[in-house]
Design an enzyme around this catalytic site. Structure first.
Site, PDB file in Angstrom:
ATOM      1  N   LEU A  26      33.550  24.622  66.398  1.00 37.94           N
ATOM      2  CA  LEU A  26      33.575  23.820  65.173  1.00 37.94           C
ATOM      3  C   LEU A  26      32.170  23.837  64.575  1.00 37.94           C
ATOM      4  CD1 LEU A  26      35.581  20.470  65.610  1.00 37.94           C
ATOM      5  CD2 LEU A  26      36.019  22.307  63.989  1.00 37.94           C
ATOM      6  N   ASP A  27      32.070  24.158  63.294  1.00 36.06           N
ATOM      7  CA  ASP A  27      30.775  24.151  62.616  1.00 36.06           C
ATOM      8  C   ASP A  27      30.161  22.751  62.657  1.00 36.06           C
ATOM      9  OD1 ASP A  27      31.131  26.788  61.959  1.00 36.06           O
ATOM     10  OD2 ASP A  27      31.871  26.372  59.935  1.00 36.06           O
ATOM     11  N   PRO A  28      28.810  22.670  62.609  1.00 39.28           N
ATOM     12  CA  PRO A  28      28.168  21.345  62.562  1.00 39.28           C
ATOM     13  C   PRO A  28      28.674  20.466  61.424  1.00 39.28           C
ATOM     14  CG  PRO A  28      26.536  23.025  63.049  1.00 39.28           C
ATOM     15  CD  PRO A  28      27.818  23.758  62.735  1.00 39.28           C
ATOM     16  N   LEU A  29      29.078  21.073  60.286  1.00 38.22           N
ATOM     17  CA  LEU A  29      29.563  20.291  59.147  1.00 38.22           C
ATOM     18  C   LEU A  29      31.022  19.869  59.292  1.00 38.22           C
ATOM     19  CD1 LEU A  29      27.942  21.976  56.017  1.00 38.22           C
ATOM     20  CD2 LEU A  29      27.296  19.845  57.134  1.00 38.22           C
ATOM     21  N   ALA A  30      31.684  20.334  60.350  1.00 33.21           N
ATOM     22  CA  ALA A  30      33.071  19.942  60.622  1.00 33.21           C
ATOM     23  C   ALA A  30      33.111  18.863  61.686  1.00 33.21           C
ATOM     24  CB  ALA A  30      33.879  21.155  61.079  1.00 33.21           C
TER      25      ALA A  30
END
Length: 303
Positions: A43-47
Site C-alpha cells: 500500500l502506498d504511503p498515501l493510501a
C-alpha cells in the site's frame, strides 16, 4: 514463535515496509525475539486501510495474498491530472470540464471486466533494471506497456450529487496488478476531462477486511505488555476462501513428509490439508491425487 496474521489498518503516511518494521519492533519489545514477518500486498504511503502482515509460517502465504483480489474506495478529483496521478505530483494538465453523476455512472461499465491499462509512471515496475518511479523522479520520460487486468465491479459510493462533479468517490473490486490511479486517469479521460486520486483506502485484501483490522496504536500495545493473541489471527484465517481437507493420522504423516495422497474422491483444485484444527499444507488435487504445494511446520506429526 508466533504464526498467523496481523491485519493492520495502515495509517496515512506509513509505507508497507515501515509497517513490517513496526511489527518486528513490537515483537522484539514483547520479548518474542526475531520473528519472520512479511506483508500481503503493498500500500502506498498515501493510501490507508487493510494491510495483511504475516508472521512465522504464515509468511509462506504472502505470495498467495499478493495474487488475491482487492477492494478499494477512492476519490477522483476532476479538472487536473498530476504526473504521479495522486496528490504527491505536480499538475501536468487541466480542464474546465466537470462530469455529472449520470455521465460518470454511464462510463463505469467501460472500465468493468477484463480491461487494458497503462501503469502510472510513478510505479514500482522495473524498466531496464530500475524502478519506474526512480526514473520518473530523475526527470526521465517513462513509457510503460499496457497490461491486462480485471475490474470485477466498479460503482459510485452512496451520496453523490447529480450536479457537475468536482470529485466523486468510487468502490472498485479488482484483480492483482490493477492500478487505481490509472483507473482514475482513464475514467477522467473518457469523460473528456482530467483527474487524479485524492483518497485511496483498501477495504479488503483477499479474505481480510477492515472489520479485522487494528490500528497502529493497538499494535503498539503489544510491545507494552498486551497479549499478542489480542491482535493475531491464526494462519488458517488466510485460507478461508479455499476448502479444507481433513486428514487422518496416517495421511497427515504422508503429507508432512511431502508424499502424494492418492485415491481422494474430490474435485480438482487447491485445498488446505489439516489434522484436527492444525494446518499441515496447501495441496493441489488433480485426478484424485493430492500433491503438497506448500507445507507448514505447525505440529509435531510423527514420522
Amino acid at each position: 514463535m508466533p504464526d498467523g496474521w496481523i491485519i493492520l489498518d495502515k495509517p496515512l503516511g506509513l509505507g508497507s515496509t515501515q509497517a513490517v518494521a513496526a511489527v518486528k519492533r513490537v515483537c522484539r519489545e514483547a520479548g518474542l525475539g526475531k520473528v519472520k514477518v512479511g506483508h500481503g500486498g503493498t500500500l502506498d504511503p498515501l493510501a490507508t486501510g487493510v494491510l495483511p502482515i504475516a508472521l512465522g509460517e504464515a509468511t509462506k502465504l504472502c505470495g498467495r495474498m499478493l495474487d488475491a483480489s482487492k477492494v478499494y474506495a477512492f476519490t477522483v478529483q476532476f479538472g487536473a491530472e498530476t504526473d504521479s496521478l495522486d496528490l504527491e505530483g505536480k499538475v501536468i494538465a487541466t480542464s474546465d470540464v466537470r462530469p455529472t453523476l449520470a455521465q460518470v455512472e454511464a462510463a463505469l461499465p467501460r472500465f468493468t471486466g477484463p480491461i487494458e491499462q497503462v501503469p502510472p509512471a510513478y510505479s514500482a515496475i522495473k524498466v531496464d533494471g530500475a524502478r519506474a518511479y526512480d526514473r520518473a523522479r530523475a526527470g526521465e520520460t517513462v513509457e510503460l506497456k499496457s497490461r491486462a487486468v480485471i475490474v470485477h465491479s466498479l460503482e459510485s459510493a452512496p451520496g453523490g450529487s447529480a450536479r457537475d462533479l468536482r470529485e466523486i468517490t468510487l468502490i472498485a473490486h479488482v484483480s492483482k496488478g490493477t492500478y487505481i490511479r490509472s483507473l482514475a486517469r482513464d475514467l477522467a479521460h473518457a469523460l473528456g476531462t482530467f483527474g487524479h486520486v485524492t483518497m485511496l483506502r483498501r477495504l479488503h485484501a483477499g479474505p481480510f477486511g477492515l472489520e479485522q483490522a487494528i490500528s497502529l496504536d493497538k499494535l503498539n500495545e503489544v510491545g507494552k505488555g498486551a497479549p499478542l493473541e489480542n491482535v493475531l489471527l491464526p494462519l488458517e484465517a488466510g485460507l478461508v476462501d479455499i476448502p479444507a481437507l481433513d486428514l487422518g493420522p496416517q495421511q497427515a504423516r504422508l503429507v508432512h513428509q511431502g508424499r502424494v495422497l492418492s485415491g481422494l474422491p474430490l474435485d480438482d483444485g487447491l485445498y488446505w490439508a489439516r489434522t484436527g484444527s492444525v494446518p499441515l499444507a496447501l495441496v493441489e488435487l488433480s485426478g484424485g491425487d493430492a500433491r503438497v504445494v506448500r507445507g507448514f511446520n505447525l505440529s509435531d506429526v510423527a514420522e
